[in-house]
Design a protein around this motif. Structure first.
Motif, mmCIF file in Angstrom:
data_model
loop_
_atom_site.group_PDB
_atom_site.id
_atom_site.type_symbol
_atom_site.label_atom_id
_atom_site.label_comp_id
_atom_site.label_asym_id
_atom_site.label_seq_id
_atom_site.Cartn_x
_atom_site.Cartn_y
_atom_site.Cartn_z
ATOM 1 N N UNK A 91 15.007 24.731 -43.408
ATOM 2 C CA UNK A 91 13.556 24.447 -43.012
ATOM 3 C C UNK A 91 12.785 24.924 -44.382
ATOM 4 N N UNK A 92 13.123 25.611 -45.164
ATOM 5 C CA UNK A 92 12.518 25.889 -46.424
ATOM 6 C C UNK A 92 12.276 24.833 -47.354
ATOM 7 N N UNK A 93 12.995 23.823 -47.265
ATOM 8 C CA UNK A 93 13.017 22.721 -48.482
ATOM 9 C C UNK A 93 11.956 21.777 -48.227
ATOM 10 N N UNK A 94 11.262 21.795 -49.149
ATOM 11 C CA UNK A 94 9.937 21.258 -48.943
ATOM 12 C C UNK A 94 9.834 19.605 -49.121
ATOM 13 N N UNK A 95 11.014 19.000 -49.610
ATOM 14 C CA UNK A 95 11.358 17.849 -49.355
ATOM 15 C C UNK A 95 12.342 17.432 -48.131
ATOM 16 N N UNK A 96 12.527 18.241 -47.409
ATOM 17 C CA UNK A 96 13.490 17.711 -46.218
ATOM 18 C C UNK A 96 12.425 17.835 -44.959
ATOM 19 N N UNK A 97 12.389 16.849 -44.076
ATOM 20 C CA UNK A 97 11.999 16.880 -42.846
ATOM 21 C C UNK A 97 13.134 16.641 -41.910
ATOM 22 N N UNK A 98 13.106 17.562 -40.759
ATOM 23 C CA UNK A 98 14.036 17.625 -39.738
ATOM 24 C C UNK A 98 13.659 17.180 -38.467
ATOM 25 N N UNK A 99 13.989 16.050 -37.846
ATOM 26 C CA UNK A 99 13.475 15.473 -36.545
ATOM 27 C C UNK A 99 14.525 15.612 -35.346
ATOM 28 N N UNK A 100 13.953 15.680 -34.279
ATOM 29 C CA UNK A 100 14.773 15.600 -33.055
ATOM 30 C C UNK A 100 14.541 14.151 -32.697
ATOM 31 N N UNK A 101 15.642 13.336 -32.492
ATOM 32 C CA UNK A 101 15.464 11.966 -31.872
ATOM 33 C C UNK A 101 16.779 10.989 -31.907
ATOM 34 N N UNK A 102 16.402 9.957 -31.183
ATOM 35 C CA UNK A 102 17.651 9.067 -30.961
ATOM 36 C C UNK A 102 17.904 8.073 -32.150
ATOM 37 N N UNK A 103 18.930 8.130 -33.018
ATOM 38 C CA UNK A 103 18.782 7.574 -34.310
ATOM 39 C C UNK A 103 19.105 5.803 -34.161
ATOM 40 N N UNK A 104 19.153 5.478 -32.737
ATOM 41 C CA UNK A 104 19.201 3.754 -32.434
ATOM 42 C C UNK A 104 17.806 3.525 -32.200
ATOM 43 N N UNK A 105 16.765 4.491 -32.173
ATOM 44 C CA UNK A 105 15.428 3.869 -31.965
ATOM 45 C C UNK A 105 14.592 4.397 -33.085
ATOM 46 N N UNK A 106 14.529 3.618 -34.168
ATOM 47 C CA UNK A 106 13.824 3.968 -35.413
ATOM 48 C C UNK A 106 12.604 3.386 -35.577
ATOM 49 N N UNK A 107 11.835 2.925 -34.505
ATOM 50 C CA UNK A 107 10.580 1.988 -34.856
ATOM 51 C C UNK A 107 9.509 2.814 -35.603
ATOM 52 N N UNK A 108 9.610 4.171 -35.651
ATOM 53 C CA UNK A 108 8.634 4.936 -36.074
ATOM 54 C C UNK A 108 8.653 4.777 -37.729
#
Ligand SMILES: C[S@@+](CC[C@H](N)C(=O)[O-])C[C@H]1O[C@@H](n2cnc3c(N)ncnc32)[C@H](O)[C@@H]1O
Length: 238
Positions: free
Chosen positions: A80-97
């Motif tokens: 989580x300390x890496x500034x260029x990494x975003x970690x998300x909870x979600x279903x990868x079959x739903x990527x409309x975001x």
């Protein structure tokens, strides 16, 4: 390019039988011009691959997703300390975001077979968010055509009771390409598969490398033999 953590260090903890597969997969990834690109890791688990990509490519933007809150919490604690990494909870079959054509690379490790119940949807979703020429890379997938390896896996699953484990088959790998322009299938582990049984000592390492070279020679001389490998990587180009 000088890597903060080299490919060899990043793959060191994997089993001897799988080193050549991970080496090829990770080299294929860093060969994709990630310097300032956008990467989505699907089904990231503890986030180690994304952490490695983000720390080696500080100008790149790496987004990693997993549906398990526990895994994403673990990934945040580690990386989580890496500034260029975003970690998300979600279903990868739903990527409309994500906007169409907004990623250079989609990568999944031990992932494609977890999406086997809806690979057509996965193919459409991943293709939609990739730029033209972008790549979808799957590393370390199980192939089901060899009855010996399938039997060993079936025995293993019967002890572990993992609910969504399965093999993949040639037809599914081809069908996934429907939303891409081309793909490269890379088989691994024919004789090398049995190196899984060796203890992790330096002699075994040499035997593992030798078997991997023998396998590579067989797959090159008889491309159809790749169907009977235990594992594969595959790279789809949008
Ligand atoms: C075998 S693990 C691989 C984890 C990681 N990629 C690795 O190599 O260690 C499979 C992962 O897929 C995730 N997963 C399965 N289906 C998913 C989905 N539809 N959306 C997001 N994550 C999913 C699981 O939560 C699990 O973390």
């Amino acid at each position: 390019m000088r890597l903060v953590v080299s490919v060899e260090d990043a793959i060191r903890h994997y089993r001897l039988s799988d080193l050549s597969l991970f080496r090829a997969g990770y080299r294929a990834l860093i060969g994709t011009g990630l310097e300032s690109g956008r990467v989505l890791e699907v089904c990231c688990g503890h986030g180690d691959l994304s952490g490695w990509l983000a720390s080696n490519h500080p100008q790149a933007r790496v987004i990693a997703m997993d549906r398990s809150e526990d895994y994403v919490a673990s990934a945040r604690a580690k990386h989580g300390h890496l500034p260029n990494l975003e970690l998300l909870v979600g279903d990868v079959l739903e990527l409309s975001r994500f906007e169409p054509g907004s990623f250079d690379v989609v990568v999944g490790q031990a992932t494609m077979h977890h999406l086997a119940h809806d690979l057509d949807r996965a193919s459409r979703q991943f293709s939609r968010i990739l730029k033209p020429g972008g790549r979808c890379v799957f590393i370390y997938e199980p192939l089901g055509h060899n009855p010996l390896f399938s039997a060993v896996r079936a025995a293993h699953f019967s002890f572990t009771s993992w609910p969504d484990e399965c093999n993949l088959y040639e037809r599914q790998i081809q069908a996934f390409a429907a939303h891409f322009t081309r793909y490269e299938f890379q088989p691994f582990n024919l004789f090398g598969y049995w190196a899984k049984a060796l203890p992790n000592i330096s002699l075994s390492r040499s035997i593992g490398e030798l078997l991997a070279r023998l396998d590579a020679g067989i797959f090159k001389a008889w491309p159809r033999s790749g169907k009977y490998a235990a594992n594969f990587n595959v790279i789809y180009v949008r």
